[in-house]
Design an enzyme around this catalytic site. Structure first.
Site, PDB file in Angstrom:
ATOM      1  N   SER A   1       0.775  -1.289   0.058  1.00 58.52           N
ATOM      2  CA  SER A   1       0.037  -0.064  -0.031  1.00 58.52           C
ATOM      3  C   SER A   1       0.885   1.205   0.225  1.00 58.52           C
ATOM      4  O   SER A   1       1.947   1.254   0.411  1.00 58.52           O
ATOM      5  CB  SER A   1      -0.702  -0.219   1.083  1.00 58.52           C
TER       6      SER A   1
ATOM      7  N   TYR B   1      -1.815  -0.995  10.379  1.00 59.54           N
ATOM      8  CA  TYR B   1      -1.997  -1.349   8.954  1.00 59.54           C
ATOM      9  C   TYR B   1      -0.730  -0.768   8.330  1.00 59.54           C
ATOM     10  O   TYR B   1      -0.255  -1.588   7.517  1.00 59.54           O
ATOM     11  CB  TYR B   1      -3.245  -0.752   8.442  1.00 59.54           C
TER      12      TYR B   1
HETATM   13  N1  LIG Z   1      -8.830  -0.655  -1.149  1.00 64.49           N
HETATM   14  C1  LIG Z   1      -7.920  -0.214  -0.963  1.00 64.49           C
HETATM   15  O1  LIG Z   1      -7.737   1.300  -0.826  1.00 64.49           O
HETATM   16  C2  LIG Z   1      -6.414  -0.640  -1.007  1.00 64.49           C
HETATM   17  C3  LIG Z   1      -5.330   0.199  -0.898  1.00 64.49           C
HETATM   18  C4  LIG Z   1      -4.108  -0.310  -0.829  1.00 64.49           C
HETATM   19  C5  LIG Z   1      -3.663  -1.549  -0.556  1.00 64.49           C
HETATM   20  N2  LIG Z   1      -4.843  -2.393  -0.398  1.00 64.49           N
HETATM   21  C6  LIG Z   1      -4.649  -3.692  -0.153  1.00 64.49           C
HETATM   22  O2  LIG Z   1      -5.196  -4.660  -1.277  1.00 64.49           O
HETATM   23  C7  LIG Z   1      -5.619  -5.832  -0.709  1.00 64.49           C
HETATM   24  C8  LIG Z   1      -6.999  -6.254  -1.127  1.00 64.49           C
HETATM   25  O3  LIG Z   1      -7.940  -5.215  -0.470  1.00 64.49           O
HETATM   26  P1  LIG Z   1      -9.336  -5.075  -1.109  1.00 64.49           P
HETATM   27  O4  LIG Z   1      -9.223  -3.726  -1.257  1.00 64.49           O
HETATM   28  O5  LIG Z   1      -9.386  -5.673  -2.087  1.00 64.49           O
HETATM   29  O6  LIG Z   1     -10.253  -5.211   0.312  1.00 64.49           O
HETATM   30  P2  LIG Z   1     -11.412  -6.331   0.366  1.00 64.49           P
HETATM   31  O7  LIG Z   1     -12.431  -6.138  -0.666  1.00 64.49           O
HETATM   32  O8  LIG Z   1     -11.929  -6.049   1.884  1.00 64.49           O
HETATM   33  O9  LIG Z   1     -10.781  -7.866   0.110  1.00 64.49           O
HETATM   34  C9  LIG Z   1     -10.064  -8.361   1.034  1.00 64.49           C
HETATM   35  C10 LIG Z   1      -9.776  -9.646   0.787  1.00 64.49           C
HETATM   36  O10 LIG Z   1      -8.813 -10.315   1.798  1.00 64.49           O
HETATM   37  C11 LIG Z   1      -9.673 -11.440   2.140  1.00 64.49           C
HETATM   38  N3  LIG Z   1      -9.465 -11.720   3.500  1.00 64.49           N
HETATM   39  C12 LIG Z   1      -9.277 -11.181   4.497  1.00 64.49           C
HETATM   40  N4  LIG Z   1      -9.316 -11.791   5.882  1.00 64.49           N
HETATM   41  C13 LIG Z   1      -8.810 -12.993   5.464  1.00 64.49           C
HETATM   42  C14 LIG Z   1      -8.580 -14.070   6.142  1.00 64.49           C
HETATM   43  N5  LIG Z   1      -8.653 -14.291   7.380  1.00 64.49           N
HETATM   44  N6  LIG Z   1      -8.323 -15.278   5.549  1.00 64.49           N
HETATM   45  C15 LIG Z   1      -8.410 -15.180   4.190  1.00 64.49           C
HETATM   46  N7  LIG Z   1      -8.709 -14.230   3.326  1.00 64.49           N
HETATM   47  C16 LIG Z   1      -8.979 -12.851   4.069  1.00 64.49           C
HETATM   48  C17 LIG Z   1     -11.077 -11.328   2.020  1.00 64.49           C
HETATM   49  O11 LIG Z   1     -11.752 -12.583   1.985  1.00 64.49           O
HETATM   50  P3  LIG Z   1     -12.795 -13.315   2.930  1.00 64.49           P
HETATM   51  O12 LIG Z   1     -13.275 -12.223   3.784  1.00 64.49           O
HETATM   52  O13 LIG Z   1     -13.597 -13.938   1.883  1.00 64.49           O
HETATM   53  O14 LIG Z   1     -11.931 -14.234   3.365  1.00 64.49           O
HETATM   54  C18 LIG Z   1     -11.032 -10.513   0.612  1.00 64.49           C
HETATM   55  O15 LIG Z   1     -11.025 -11.236  -0.361  1.00 64.49           O
HETATM   56  C19 LIG Z   1      -5.313  -6.022   0.936  1.00 64.49           C
HETATM   57  O16 LIG Z   1      -4.098  -6.434   1.265  1.00 64.49           O
HETATM   58  C20 LIG Z   1      -5.196  -4.607   1.116  1.00 64.49           C
HETATM   59  O17 LIG Z   1      -4.527  -4.093   2.297  1.00 64.49           O
HETATM   60  C21 LIG Z   1      -6.203  -1.901  -0.601  1.00 64.49           C
END
Ligand SMILES: NC(=O)c1ccc[n+]([C@@H]2O[C@H](COP(=O)([O-])OP(=O)(O)OC[C@H]3O[C@@H](n4cnc5c(N)ncnc54)[C@H](OP(=O)(O)O)[C@@H]3O)[C@@H](O)[C@H]2O)c1
Length: 259
Positions: A138, A151
């Site tokens: 991130s 985080y």
């Molecule tokens: N959205 C942003 O602004 C942003 C910015 C920078 C970086 N990121 C990074 O991008 C990545 C994906 O985030 P996203 O934005 O797509 O968020 P999201 O829609 O909340 O997706 C998170 C994913 O992680 C999985 N996950 C969470 N806890 C888990 C667990 N205990 N075991 C297995 N899987 C788990 C969830 O699946 P289940 O709930 O089905 O387990 C889901 O598929 C993350 O690492 C986040 O830090 C996001």
């Protein structure tokens, strides 16, 4: 059979990676906890793209999950030549108020699972002299972010680990890239209890993350910043004090209105 394994594939950025890799004809292993969502996605991708898609339901908050996932791949004749560590979560709150149980979960999923998955799958890639790892970090990992302190620290861990790996793997045929997105339109903020309407920077689509990560890996970059704004923000850190950088990060994230 060669496959791309994606953690966090049940939604958001991980699902976008799955859709893009399937469109490129790559076989997939999808990992997350939400079985129904992944089975629906797997059915759709098998039908539309004709690729093989396995669903591995796993909770990365459990220490044994990475080993179980590795064994699942062996049992399903899935040779992982591309690993996308995308699963992650946050909690929008000052550190002293984060629910105690969340501390462990955030560190476990964001850091330990990423390190364990990488440690388990990397040796086979090194032996095959071919493979890649995309670690989803991130922009928040480039400095501490007030309101998202833990985080941002977990994402610094991912960037640092990826950088060291990148150099260790030079000449071994395996590439590693850390992708550092700014704010992306997914359910991430809702899951973190973070009001996305308060964010003080634009929110991009998942496509910019996927595209930049794939390009970055192909060019063997150590770290990629998906948008021009991300690049400007990261570069401008060189010209102001660290205190200003951190205060600005807290202002942009706007977890606490007083910042
Ligand atoms: N959205 C942003 O602004 C942003 C910015 C920078 C970086 N990121 C990074 O991008 C990545 C994906 O985030 P996203 O934005 O797509 O968020 P999201 O829609 O909340 O997706 C998170 C994913 O992680 C999985 N996950 C969470 N806890 C888990 C667990 N205990 N075991 C297995 N899987 C788990 C969830 O699946 P289940 O709930 O089905 O387990 C889901 O598929 C993350 O690492 C986040 O830090 C996001």
């Amino acid at each position: 059979m060669l496959v791309t394994l994606i953690t966090g594939a049940s939604g958001g950025i991980g699902e976008a990676f799955a859709r893009e890799f399937a469109a490129r004809g790559q076989n997939l292993v999808l990992v997350a906890r939400s079985a129904e969502r992944m089975h629906a996605l797997a059915d759709e991708l098998r039908q539309r793209r004709g690729v093989r898609v396995e669903v591995c339901v796993a909770d990365l908050n459990e220490a044994e999950s990475p080993v179980r996932i590795y064994e699942f791949c062996r049992q399903h004749d899935a040779d992982v030549d591309l690993l996308v560590n995308c699963a992650g979560l946050s909690c929008a709150s000052d550190f002293d108020e984060i629910p105690y149980g969340k501390l462990n979960e955030i560190m476990m999923v964001n850091m330990l699972a990423t390190a364990r998955m990488t440690r388990l799958f990397l040796p086979d890639m090194v032996e095959a002299k071919k493979g890649g790892i995309i670690n989803v970090a991130s922009l928040g990992g480039l400095q501490g972010v007030p309101g998202l302190g833990l985080y941002s620290a977990t994402k610094s861990f991912i960037i640092t680990l990826s950088e060291a790996l990148h150099v260790e793997l030079k000449g071994k045929g395996v590439k590693v890239v850390a992708v550092c997105p700014g704010f992306i339109a997914t359910d991430f903020f809702e899951h973190a209890g973070h009001n996305a309407a308060n964010l003080r920077l634009p929110i991009s689509g998942t496509d910019v993350v996927v595209e930049s990560a794939i390009k970055g890996l192909a060019k063997n970059r150590m770290r990629v910043l998906p948008t021009l704004l991300d690049t400007v923000l990261a570069f401008s850190q060189r010209f102001v004090s660290r205190k200003i950088v951190i205060n600005l990060a807290g202002y942009f994230a706007a977890v606490n209105d007083d910042r």
